[in-house]
Design a protein around this motif. Structure first.
Motif, mmCIF file in Angstrom:
data_model
loop_
_atom_site.group_PDB
_atom_site.id
_atom_site.type_symbol
_atom_site.label_atom_id
_atom_site.label_comp_id
_atom_site.label_asym_id
_atom_site.label_seq_id
_atom_site.Cartn_x
_atom_site.Cartn_y
_atom_site.Cartn_z
ATOM 1 N N HIS A 73 0.903 -1.140 -0.104
ATOM 2 C CA HIS A 73 0.036 0.090 0.120
ATOM 3 C C HIS A 73 0.853 1.284 -0.044
ATOM 4 C CE1 HIS A 73 -3.662 -2.188 1.399
ATOM 5 N NE2 HIS A 73 -2.813 -3.182 1.735
ATOM 6 N N TYR A 74 1.210 1.561 -1.199
ATOM 7 C CA TYR A 74 2.070 2.863 -1.188
ATOM 8 C C TYR A 74 1.632 4.146 -0.432
ATOM 9 C CZ TYR A 74 0.402 6.322 -4.564
ATOM 10 O OH TYR A 74 -0.210 7.502 -5.199
ATOM 11 N N PRO A 75 0.214 4.281 -0.286
ATOM 12 C CA PRO A 75 -0.270 5.344 0.341
ATOM 13 C C PRO A 75 0.250 5.488 1.849
ATOM 14 C CG PRO A 75 -2.034 4.816 -1.188
ATOM 15 C CD PRO A 75 -0.733 3.668 -1.139
ATOM 16 N N ASP A 117 11.670 5.501 -4.015
ATOM 17 C CA ASP A 117 13.201 5.663 -3.674
ATOM 18 C C ASP A 117 13.579 4.608 -2.503
ATOM 19 O OD1 ASP A 117 13.715 7.797 -5.293
ATOM 20 O OD2 ASP A 117 13.395 9.288 -3.524
ATOM 21 N N LEU A 118 12.573 4.280 -1.591
ATOM 22 C CA LEU A 118 12.831 3.569 -0.567
ATOM 23 C C LEU A 118 12.910 2.078 -1.208
ATOM 24 C CD1 LEU A 118 10.342 5.071 1.998
ATOM 25 C CD2 LEU A 118 12.733 4.958 2.284
ATOM 26 N N VAL A 119 11.988 1.634 -1.759
ATOM 27 C CA VAL A 119 11.869 0.103 -2.254
ATOM 28 C C VAL A 119 13.267 -0.141 -3.134
ATOM 29 C CG1 VAL A 119 9.672 -0.025 -2.067
ATOM 30 C CG2 VAL A 119 10.261 0.571 -4.372
ATOM 31 N N THR A 125 12.281 -4.302 -7.314
ATOM 32 C CA THR A 125 12.082 -3.773 -8.718
ATOM 33 C C THR A 125 10.790 -4.009 -9.016
ATOM 34 O OG1 THR A 125 13.118 -5.776 -9.688
ATOM 35 C CG2 THR A 125 14.607 -4.087 -9.092
ATOM 36 N N THR A 126 9.974 -4.510 -8.536
ATOM 37 C CA THR A 126 8.659 -4.611 -9.035
ATOM 38 C C THR A 126 7.805 -4.625 -7.918
ATOM 39 O OG1 THR A 126 8.982 -5.972 -11.139
ATOM 40 C CG2 THR A 126 6.661 -6.142 -10.340
ATOM 41 N N SER A 321 6.162 -3.996 8.522
ATOM 42 C CA SER A 321 6.785 -2.873 9.213
ATOM 43 C C SER A 321 8.318 -2.694 8.677
ATOM 44 C CB SER A 321 7.249 -3.471 10.628
ATOM 45 O OG SER A 321 7.614 -5.014 10.564
ATOM 46 N N SER A 322 8.336 -3.201 7.295
ATOM 47 C CA SER A 322 9.714 -2.772 6.693
ATOM 48 C C SER A 322 9.534 -2.682 5.208
ATOM 49 C CB SER A 322 10.637 -4.121 6.900
ATOM 50 O OG SER A 322 11.763 -3.811 6.237
ATOM 51 N N PHE A 323 10.350 -1.854 4.451
ATOM 52 C CA PHE A 323 10.428 -1.705 2.959
ATOM 53 C C PHE A 323 11.160 -2.936 2.398
ATOM 54 C CE2 PHE A 323 9.183 2.374 4.435
ATOM 55 C CZ PHE A 323 8.199 2.594 3.765
ATOM 56 N N SER A 324 11.922 -3.718 3.076
ATOM 57 C CA SER A 324 12.843 -4.707 2.793
ATOM 58 C C SER A 324 12.279 -5.907 2.451
ATOM 59 C CB SER A 324 13.937 -4.569 3.799
ATOM 60 O OG SER A 324 14.832 -5.765 3.355
ATOM 61 N N MET A 325 12.495 -6.645 1.200
ATOM 62 C CA MET A 325 12.327 -7.857 1.079
ATOM 63 C C MET A 325 13.269 -8.630 1.899
ATOM 64 S SD MET A 325 9.432 -8.375 -0.577
ATOM 65 C CE MET A 325 9.214 -9.908 -1.319
#
Length: 426
Positions: A73-75, A117-119, A125-126, A321-325
């Motif tokens: 949910h990018y928003p 920017d964060l992801v 990349t997708t 709780s994280s943008f990291s895969m």
């Protein structure tokens, strides 16, 4: 000009969760991975350097596929890591107030740029994202993805009840807005529109029927929504749809179940739901950091994979709780351990790449290192911190060296990113 990345690579000849690691996961200790605008083609050995003297050569220890985040949910970027709420309270306290601000196109554009920017900094990349009810939020997301050359999936979130008035549309406007956005963005470059009812509690039967009709007219699109995330949510659905056989039936009855359906969470499934989801080959998306952060429950990764379900992996930002895969893979490992299944590093990496690409029906374009596929490539440093480096130094295999990065890695492990064959700045 082509780029030639030299180093270790991981690719997949099959699904290691079903077929086992030997033969399904391919590791090459000294491969050459081409990155040209549009396609990647890993070669058999690093000897291709001499055969292509004009190529720009980058010698990294480890080049891999960019991660694929199958549910986000990018928003909710700005409200990630907000304290102390379960699902319904989370929506009312954090999500809905934040989403109201997306009526401002400038705010939507600012958050979309920040989100990507964060992801990208985390090697993703997708992304497949929910937007808000505002058509401008979709325009902001796709415009930013297009500017960066990303493959991206998204749709206008549709809600006509049980939400603030400023976030409600109608059955007709949900259909018409989604159709206009679909006609504008779907299939444009690397972009794909996704028909997006938030979930059954925030849509009336009339709205679900309208979106089911839209999907029937555009079956090449995906349809994404939420399913069986928390037990109190399921009870709410049953009170709103008393004639439904179960939660899944609230979608199936209105034409929102099929091969292109992508269901986030799917934790507390009933036997009929599991059987029906498998029968139609719908996708289930595991959101482990969200499921633990919001207290939803434990996704049955091993059992559902063994049953042949199509499974992807996702951050579910900002409930996640994280943008990291990488962090998401670590959480998936921990959740599976609680269920008695230790996921192998190859299985985790597959879930974050080809598994998620399969969940989005995009594995013919992304998710693997193979000739003709799109060149979304990341360079991963397997010694990005002292703690990781000292553990990796003791490893006897790539998988043993990779696992500490999965469990302890973050954006520092992502040394470089290519999107669609083009190196990203920064």
């Amino acid at each position: 000009m082509a780029d030639l990345l030299l180093g270790q690579t991981i690719g997949f000849a099959g699904n290691p969760m079903l077929e086992g690691r030997p033969g399904a996961a391919r590791h090459s200790a000294a491969a050459a991975c081409w990155s040209t605008p549009g396609a990647s083609s890993p070669s058999a050995t690093a000897d291709d350097r001499a055969a292509h003297p004009r190529a720009r050569v980058t010698d990294w220890p480890s080049a891999h596929l960019g991660f694929v985040d199958a549910h986000a949910h990018y928003p909710q970027t700005a409200i990630i890591a907000s304290w102390g709420k379960r699902l319904i309270d989370w929506l009312n306290s954090y999500t809905f107030p934040e989403e109201i601000s997306f009526a401002d196109p400038a705010h939507a554009a600012e958050i979309a740029a920040r989100y990507f920017d964060l992801v990208l900094a985390n090697g993703t990349t997708t992304v497949c994202s929910y937007c808000t009810i505002h058509p401008g939020s979709v325009t902001a997301f796709f415009s930013e993805a297009e500017r960066r050359g990303l493959r991206a999936f998204a749709g206008k979130t549709c809600m006509d009840r049980n939400a603030p008035e400023a976030l409600r549309d109608t059955p007709q406007s949900a259909h018409d807005d989604s159709k206009r956005l679909l006609e504008t963005w779907h299939g444009r470059g690397r972009l794909s529109y996704v028909i997006t009812p938030r979930f059954s509690p925030t849509s009336t039967p009339d709205q679900l029927a309208a979106l089911g009709a839209l999907w029937a007219g555009h079956p090449d699109c995906l349809m994404q929504t939420h399913l069986s995330e928390q037990t109190d949510e399921i009870a709410w659905v049953k009170s709103l749809y008393p004639d439904a056989r179960d939660y899944l039936d609230t979608y199936e009855s209105f034409g929102l179940l099929g091969p292109g359906a992508v269901f986030g969470h799917a934790i507390h499934l009933e036997p009929r739901e599991e059987a029906r989801l498998r029968e139609v080959d719908a996708s289930l998306v595991h959101c482990p950091t969200s499921n633990t952060f919001i207290g939803s429950g434990l996704f049955a990764t091993g059992r559902l994979a063994a049953a042949g379900h199509r499974i992807g992996l996702a951050t579910d930002t900002g409930g996640g709780s994280s943008f990291s895969m990488l962090r998401t893979m670590a959480a998936a490992y921990e959740v599976a351990q609680l269920g008695g299944r230790a996921l192998h590093p190859s299985e985790l990496w597959w879930l974050a790449t080809l598994g998620s690409a399969r969940a989005l029906r995009a594995d013919d374009r992304i998710g693997n290192l193979a000739p003709g596929l799109e060149a979304d490539i990341i360079v991963v440093d397997l010694a990005s911190t002292p703690a990781i480096a000292q553990r990796a130094a003791r490893a006897d295999t790539l998988w043993e060296a990779l696992f500490p990065t999965i469990m302890m890695g973050d954006d520092r492990a992502i040394r470089d990113v290519w999107v669609g064959g083009r190196r990203q700045a920064g």
